[in-house]
Design an enzyme around this catalytic site. Structure first.
Site, PDB file in Angstrom:
ATOM      1  N   LYS A 105       0.880  -1.394  -0.505  1.00  0.00           N
ATOM      2  CA  LYS A 105      -0.280   0.096   0.153  1.00  0.00           C
ATOM      3  C   LYS A 105       0.915   1.214   0.142  1.00  0.00           C
ATOM      4  O   LYS A 105       0.667   2.541  -1.184  1.00  0.00           O
ATOM      5  CB  LYS A 105      -0.874  -0.177   1.320  1.00  0.00           C
ATOM      6  CG  LYS A 105      -1.973   1.406   1.702  1.00  0.00           C
ATOM      7  CD  LYS A 105      -2.533   1.596   2.767  1.00  0.00           C
ATOM      8  CE  LYS A 105      -3.257   2.390   3.325  1.00  0.00           C
ATOM      9  NZ  LYS A 105      -1.795   3.033   4.176  1.00  0.00           N
ATOM     10  N   ASN A 106       1.971   1.052   0.660  1.00  0.00           N
ATOM     11  CA  ASN A 106       2.947   2.597   1.094  1.00  0.00           C
ATOM     12  C   ASN A 106       3.746   3.268   0.016  1.00  0.00           C
ATOM     13  O   ASN A 106       3.819   3.554   0.081  1.00  0.00           O
ATOM     14  CB  ASN A 106       3.469   2.007   2.037  1.00  0.00           C
ATOM     15  CG  ASN A 106       2.552   2.761   3.697  1.00  0.00           C
ATOM     16  OD1 ASN A 106       1.295   3.457   3.273  1.00  0.00           O
ATOM     17  ND2 ASN A 106       2.637   1.869   4.443  1.00  0.00           N
ATOM     18  N   CYS A 165      -9.820  19.271   7.800  1.00  0.00           N
ATOM     19  CA  CYS A 165      -8.904  19.899   9.256  1.00  0.00           C
ATOM     20  C   CYS A 165      -8.458  21.181   9.110  1.00  0.00           C
ATOM     21  O   CYS A 165      -7.459  21.251   7.830  1.00  0.00           O
ATOM     22  CB  CYS A 165      -7.716  19.549  10.438  1.00  0.00           C
ATOM     23  SG  CYS A 165      -8.323  18.408  10.276  1.00  0.00           S
ATOM     24  N   ARG A 199       1.481  20.509  12.017  1.00  0.00           N
ATOM     25  CA  ARG A 199       1.765  18.465  11.820  1.00  0.00           C
ATOM     26  C   ARG A 199       2.386  18.828  11.008  1.00  0.00           C
ATOM     27  O   ARG A 199       3.161  19.385  10.668  1.00  0.00           O
ATOM     28  CB  ARG A 199       0.504  18.218  11.825  1.00  0.00           C
ATOM     29  CG  ARG A 199      -0.154  19.239  10.796  1.00  0.00           C
ATOM     30  CD  ARG A 199      -1.661  18.946  10.060  1.00  0.00           C
ATOM     31  NE  ARG A 199      -2.699  18.608  11.414  1.00  0.00           N
ATOM     32  CZ  ARG A 199      -3.172  19.843  11.368  1.00  0.00           C
ATOM     33  NH1 ARG A 199      -3.288  20.547  10.281  1.00  0.00           N
ATOM     34  NH2 ARG A 199      -4.655  19.583  11.915  1.00  0.00           N
ATOM     35  N   ILE A 244       2.305  17.541   8.065  1.00  0.00           N
ATOM     36  CA  ILE A 244       2.180  18.462   6.976  1.00  0.00           C
ATOM     37  C   ILE A 244       3.247  20.002   6.700  1.00  0.00           C
ATOM     38  O   ILE A 244       3.884  20.364   5.325  1.00  0.00           O
ATOM     39  CB  ILE A 244       1.051  18.838   6.675  1.00  0.00           C
ATOM     40  CG1 ILE A 244       1.172  19.329   4.485  1.00  0.00           C
ATOM     41  CG2 ILE A 244       0.453  19.642   7.709  1.00  0.00           C
ATOM     42  CD1 ILE A 244      -0.274  19.395   4.628  1.00  0.00           C
ATOM     43  N   ASP A 283       3.696   0.846  12.108  1.00  0.00           N
ATOM     44  CA  ASP A 283       3.121   0.104  11.418  1.00  0.00           C
ATOM     45  C   ASP A 283       3.000  -1.130  11.852  1.00  0.00           C
ATOM     46  O   ASP A 283       1.822  -1.426  12.443  1.00  0.00           O
ATOM     47  CB  ASP A 283       2.992   0.259   9.992  1.00  0.00           C
ATOM     48  CG  ASP A 283       2.414   1.670   9.432  1.00  0.00           C
ATOM     49  OD1 ASP A 283       2.124   2.430  10.005  1.00  0.00           O
ATOM     50  OD2 ASP A 283       2.666   2.171   8.501  1.00  0.00           O
ATOM     51  N   ARG A 300      -8.291  -0.833   4.305  1.00  0.00           N
ATOM     52  CA  ARG A 300      -8.058   0.686   3.065  1.00  0.00           C
ATOM     53  C   ARG A 300      -6.386   0.199   2.890  1.00  0.00           C
ATOM     54  O   ARG A 300      -5.123   0.597   2.288  1.00  0.00           O
ATOM     55  CB  ARG A 300      -7.739   1.568   4.222  1.00  0.00           C
ATOM     56  CG  ARG A 300      -8.639   2.838   4.419  1.00  0.00           C
ATOM     57  CD  ARG A 300      -8.580   3.746   5.708  1.00  0.00           C
ATOM     58  NE  ARG A 300      -6.907   4.525   5.186  1.00  0.00           N
ATOM     59  CZ  ARG A 300      -5.833   4.543   5.875  1.00  0.00           C
ATOM     60  NH1 ARG A 300      -6.085   3.954   7.386  1.00  0.00           N
ATOM     61  NH2 ARG A 300      -4.978   4.926   6.028  1.00  0.00           N
TER      62      ARG A 300
END
Length: 417
Positions: free
Chosen positions: A22-23, A116, A121, A123, A306, A398
């Protein structure tokens, strides 16, 4: 509303192929924004996050398909560099499209996933780097409006933390930028190396991916290619955990040995016998596993955050007390109350979780609070007395391609209702 139902106390055995990562798939799908033509990605897992990424690509103007774990993206030009909140909120890692769209079109507007307001954070690391590369960014009511002032150009960047997302976003933005970009203290995860290998196949000039310093020389154009997504090391850790908690004997195929080295020591400390070849791993667990003195999550090549929740579920049934220290995310113990509902003995003190092994876990109805926490509950259910029902499994979908099918193929009694 779907749930996963687990009938406990069934020993797992057999062989299973590990799905694509996935990543790796998600940033590579974002990278197709940069490439002209038809990209073919094999070994791509059938995940809700992958389908969300393809919906974003379709909105941007690409034509996407998915069949038999092969994703296709035809890019004849990005027609709309703006992603609406409805699409951004579907996938937490959707911010990875920012660097790719800026690299291709020089402008982009999108919301932060979840809508949000942007505060202190991770980002912020992405945005600070992009500003150094010539991007003007304004933030208002959860929306990012980004515009390349003159031209996107390279820069020498030192990250305050080896953020995976920031490293990937910078690489994507820098691939078509003018000049040289150097990322120091870059994240070293194997998935970043996979993204760079894909881009280099498409004509990029990237060196050092997977190491602490990455160098990107901007090129004028990228072409599409065919690429096989790397195996998912966290899914591999999940199935190793399923074998360990059930006293099982399992062989995982289609893995890369070097990618799972960081998760193997705890299994060996538990008393499991393991044998690793270049593309497979064998595990045979004892009837009763031992405690692990301490697991500390760290950036790669340390123990991956993870896998923390998944290993915690196993340690709930170990002999003795284990300690886990979570150093990557502040709120990564949300699964603990659900495990406690099953009879686990876990105490959280700041970054540390003290896990006392118990003689029995008990099946009940529990809720998946996040992707890996949900997988941990399924793992705990494999060893619990009676039936465990895991709700809110959209989180699990997911990152896991039919986890119930995979575990059932090894002898587990796991179903989706």
């Amino acid at each position: 509303m779907q749930s996963i139902v687990v009938e406990g106390k069934n020993r797992l055995s057999g062989e299973i192929k590990v799905q694509g990562a996935k990543n790796s798939a998600l940033p590579i799908l974002a990278a197709t924004v940069l490439c002209d033509g038809k990209t073919v990605l094999t070994n791509c897992p059938a995940l809700t996050d992958v389908f969300s990424a393809e919906r974003i690509l379709t909105h941007l103007g690409c034509r996407c398909g998915f069949s038999d774990n092969t994703a296709t993206v035809e890019n004849d030009g990005i027609k709309n560099p703006h992603i609406p909140d409805t699409l951004m909120s579907e996938m937490r890692s959707s911010i990875i499209f920012l660097g790719a769209i800026l690299g291709k079109t020089g402008e982009c507007s999108l919301s932060f996933p979840g809508g949000c307001e942007l505060g202190a954070r991770p980002i912020d690391i992405h945005l600070a780097a992009l500003r150094r590369m010539g991007v003007s960014i304004s933030e208002e009511f959860g929306m990012l409006r980004c515009q390349v002032s003159k031209e996107l150009h390279g820069a020498k960047l030192t990250l305050p933390f080896p953020s995976v997302g920031a490293t990937e976003n910078i690489i994507l933005a820098a691939t078509l930028a003018k000049g040289e970009t150097v990322i120091r203290n870059a994240a070293r995860e194997p998935e970043i190396r996979d993204v760079a290998e894909f881009l280099n196949k498409c004509g990029a000039d990237i060196s050092g991916a997977g190491e602490s310093t990455v160098v990107i020389h901007g090129v004028k154009k990228l072409h599409a290619c065919e690429h096989r997504i790397m195996p998912d090391r966290i899914v591999a850790a999940t199935y190793l955990s399923a074998a360990a908690i059930t006293g099982g004997e399992v062989t995982l195929t289609d893995i890369r040995a070097e990618d799972i080295e960081s998760v193997m020591p705890p299994f060996e400390e538990m008393g499991c016998y393991t044998y690793i070849s270049p593309d497979s791993v064998y595990i045979k667990a004892p009837k009763k596993i031992k405690r692990v003195k301490k697991i500390i999550t760290l950036p790669h090549p340390g123990f991956p955050t993870d896998a923390q929740a998944i290993l915690m579920a196993v340690l709930c049934r170990a002999e003795g007390t284990s300690v886990i220290s979570e150093n990557i995310f502040e709120s990564r113990y949300k699964h603990v109350p659900q495990l406690v509902r099953m009879g686990a003995d876990i105490k959280v003190e700041g970054k540390a979780a003290i896990v006392g092994g118990v003689s029995k876990l008990f099946g009940t109805t529990v809720s998946a609070t996040d992707l890996r926490g949900g997988a941990a509950l399924v793992i705990a259910g494999l060893a619990a007395e009676g039936t465990t029902t895991v709700t809110d499994i959209a989180h699990i979908d997911r990152g896991y391609d039919e986890i119930e099918r995979a575990l059932s193929s090894l002898g587990g009694k796991v179903s989706r209702i």
